[in-house]
Design an enzyme around this catalytic site. Structure first.
Site, PDB file in Angstrom:
ATOM      1  N   ASN A 192      -2.173   0.338   6.622  1.00  0.00           N
ATOM      2  CA  ASN A 192      -1.655  -0.888   7.225  1.00  0.00           C
ATOM      3  C   ASN A 192      -0.791  -1.701   6.267  1.00  0.00           C
ATOM      4  OD1 ASN A 192      -3.683  -1.803   5.613  1.00  0.00           O
ATOM      5  ND2 ASN A 192      -4.885  -2.784   7.230  1.00  0.00           N
ATOM      6  N   HIS A 246      -2.259  -5.430   1.545  1.00  0.00           N
ATOM      7  CA  HIS A 246      -3.554  -6.082   1.306  1.00  0.00           C
ATOM      8  C   HIS A 246      -3.297  -7.530   0.946  1.00  0.00           C
ATOM      9  CE1 HIS A 246      -7.488  -7.073  -0.427  1.00  0.00           C
ATOM     10  NE2 HIS A 246      -6.797  -7.685  -1.366  1.00  0.00           N
ATOM     11  N   LYS A 282       0.817  -1.216   0.000  1.00  0.00           N
ATOM     12  CA  LYS A 282       0.000   0.000   0.000  1.00  0.00           C
ATOM     13  C   LYS A 282       0.856   1.275   0.000  1.00  0.00           C
ATOM     14  CE  LYS A 282      -4.053  -2.168   2.161  1.00  0.00           C
ATOM     15  NZ  LYS A 282      -5.064  -2.072   3.253  1.00  0.00           N
ATOM     16  N   ARG A 313      -2.197 -14.193   4.526  1.00  0.00           N
ATOM     17  CA  ARG A 313      -2.900 -13.501   5.615  1.00  0.00           C
ATOM     18  C   ARG A 313      -2.192 -13.732   6.951  1.00  0.00           C
ATOM     19  NH1 ARG A 313      -7.527 -10.499   4.264  1.00  0.00           N
ATOM     20  NH2 ARG A 313      -7.851 -10.260   6.484  1.00  0.00           N
ATOM     21  N   GLU A 350      -9.667 -10.668  -7.765  1.00  0.00           N
ATOM     22  CA  GLU A 350      -8.732  -9.546  -7.576  1.00  0.00           C
ATOM     23  C   GLU A 350      -7.545  -9.645  -8.533  1.00  0.00           C
ATOM     24  OE1 GLU A 350      -7.956  -9.536  -3.330  1.00  0.00           O
ATOM     25  OE2 GLU A 350      -9.994  -8.839  -2.892  1.00  0.00           O
ATOM     26  N   TYR A 362     -12.511  -1.932  -3.921  1.00  0.00           N
ATOM     27  CA  TYR A 362     -13.057  -1.988  -2.555  1.00  0.00           C
ATOM     28  C   TYR A 362     -14.580  -1.855  -2.541  1.00  0.00           C
ATOM     29  CZ  TYR A 362      -8.509  -1.918  -0.154  1.00  0.00           C
ATOM     30  OH  TYR A 362      -7.272  -2.239   0.343  1.00  0.00           O
TER      31      TYR A 362
HETATM   32  P1  IDP Z   1      -8.202  -6.664   5.574  1.00  0.00           P
HETATM   33  O1  IDP Z   1      -7.353  -5.743   4.714  1.00  0.00           O
HETATM   34  O2  IDP Z   1      -7.464  -7.144   6.783  1.00  0.00           O
HETATM   35  O3  IDP Z   1      -8.829  -7.795   4.787  1.00  0.00           O
HETATM   36  P2  IDP Z   1     -10.809  -5.347   5.543  1.00  0.00           P
HETATM   37  O4  IDP Z   1     -11.828  -5.422   6.628  1.00  0.00           O
HETATM   38  O5  IDP Z   1     -11.082  -6.096   4.279  1.00  0.00           O
HETATM   39  O6  IDP Z   1      -9.407  -5.763   6.170  1.00  0.00           O
HETATM   40  O7  IDP Z   1     -10.638  -3.791   5.219  1.00  0.00           O
HETATM   41  C1  IDP Z   1      -9.979  -3.386   4.032  1.00  0.00           C
HETATM   42  C2  IDP Z   1      -9.058  -2.232   4.367  1.00  0.00           C
HETATM   43  O8  IDP Z   1      -9.837  -1.119   4.813  1.00  0.00           O
HETATM   44  C3  IDP Z   1      -8.092  -2.479   5.539  1.00  0.00           C
HETATM   45  O9  IDP Z   1      -6.937  -3.204   5.164  1.00  0.00           O
HETATM   46  C4  IDP Z   1      -7.777  -1.076   5.971  1.00  0.00           C
HETATM   47  O10 IDP Z   1      -6.839  -0.450   5.095  1.00  0.00           O
HETATM   48  C5  IDP Z   1      -9.131  -0.398   5.811  1.00  0.00           C
HETATM   49  N1  IDP Z   1      -9.919  -0.434   7.062  1.00  0.00           N
HETATM   50  C6  IDP Z   1     -10.543  -1.520   7.596  1.00  0.00           C
HETATM   51  N2  IDP Z   1     -11.176  -1.200   8.734  1.00  0.00           N
HETATM   52  C7  IDP Z   1     -10.975   0.129   8.911  1.00  0.00           C
HETATM   53  C8  IDP Z   1     -11.392   1.068   9.931  1.00  0.00           C
HETATM   54  O11 IDP Z   1     -12.089   0.742  10.900  1.00  0.00           O
HETATM   55  N3  IDP Z   1     -10.963   2.367   9.761  1.00  0.00           N
HETATM   56  C9  IDP Z   1     -10.193   2.761   8.705  1.00  0.00           C
HETATM   57  N4  IDP Z   1      -9.795   1.916   7.738  1.00  0.00           N
HETATM   58  C10 IDP Z   1     -10.169   0.616   7.837  1.00  0.00           C
HETATM   59 MG    MG Z   2     -10.217  -7.662   3.256  1.00  0.00          MG
END
Ligand code: IDP
Ligand code: MG
Length: 140
Positions: A114, A117, A11, A87, A128, A51
């Site tokens: 974070n 992805h 990212k 993961r 994807e 997304y």
């Molecule tokens: P993942 O990336 O661990 O699969 P997902 O729930 O699919 O998590 O969320 C996609 C992305 O959205 C996350 O990696 C993060 O960048 C962002 N995200 C998820 N939850 C939050 C939140 O509560 N606040 C802000 N950004 C979030």
């Molecule tokens: Mg996800």
């Protein structure tokens, strides 16, 4: 367990801090092989489409803005049970909850920024991968 493929994104928070190699090494050390990789600047439309499943979440607009705030590296990874292997090494979404030694614990700046992805199922991995790569761009 079969050899499968998954989809990864390094990212913008990570490319900005020059962590492409460090994150890729962690993926490789976890048994994953990079079989396709390209550095791109996502468009707003691409990020919104990618997304789309999160379109109703309160963080959706911020997430799209973040994902187009700089270059990303999109990758296809191959290995034994690739979705789970990726993961596991990526760690929990919120770095505060991620286990020691994971990519997100080591590098993430926040729950949004974070660093990585990873697809959450074989089915979504296929969708994807096809969203960003032509079959001939993937060389296993
Ligand atoms: P993942 O990336 O661990 O699969 P997902 O729930 O699919 O998590 O969320 C996609 C992305 O959205 C996350 O990696 C993060 O960048 C962002 N995200 C998820 N939850 C939050 C939140 O509560 N606040 C802000 N950004 C979030
Ligand atoms: Mg996800």
């Amino acid at each position: 367990m079969a050899v499968t493929r998954t989809f990864s994104i390094i990212k913008p928070d990570a490319t900005r801090r020059n962590l492409t190699g460090a994150i890729t090494k962690m993926l490789e050390d976890a048994g994953l092989r990079v079989v396709a990789s390209k550095r791109i600047q996502m468009t707003k439309e691409q990020a919104e489409g990618f997304y789309a499943v999160h379109a109703e979440r309160p963080f959706f607009n911020d997430l799209v803005s973040f994902m187009i705030s700089g270059p990303v590296v999109v990758q296809v990874l191959e290995g034994e049970d690739a979705v789970k292997a990726n993961r596991d090494v990526m760690g929990a979404t919120n770095p505060a909850d991620a286990a020691d030694g994971t990519i997100r614990k080591t590098f993430a700046e926040s729950i949004e920024a974070n660093s990585a992805h990873g697809s959450d199922s074989d089915e979504n991995a296929a969708i994807e991968i096809a969203y960003f790569f032509k079959p001939e761009e993937i060389v296993g």
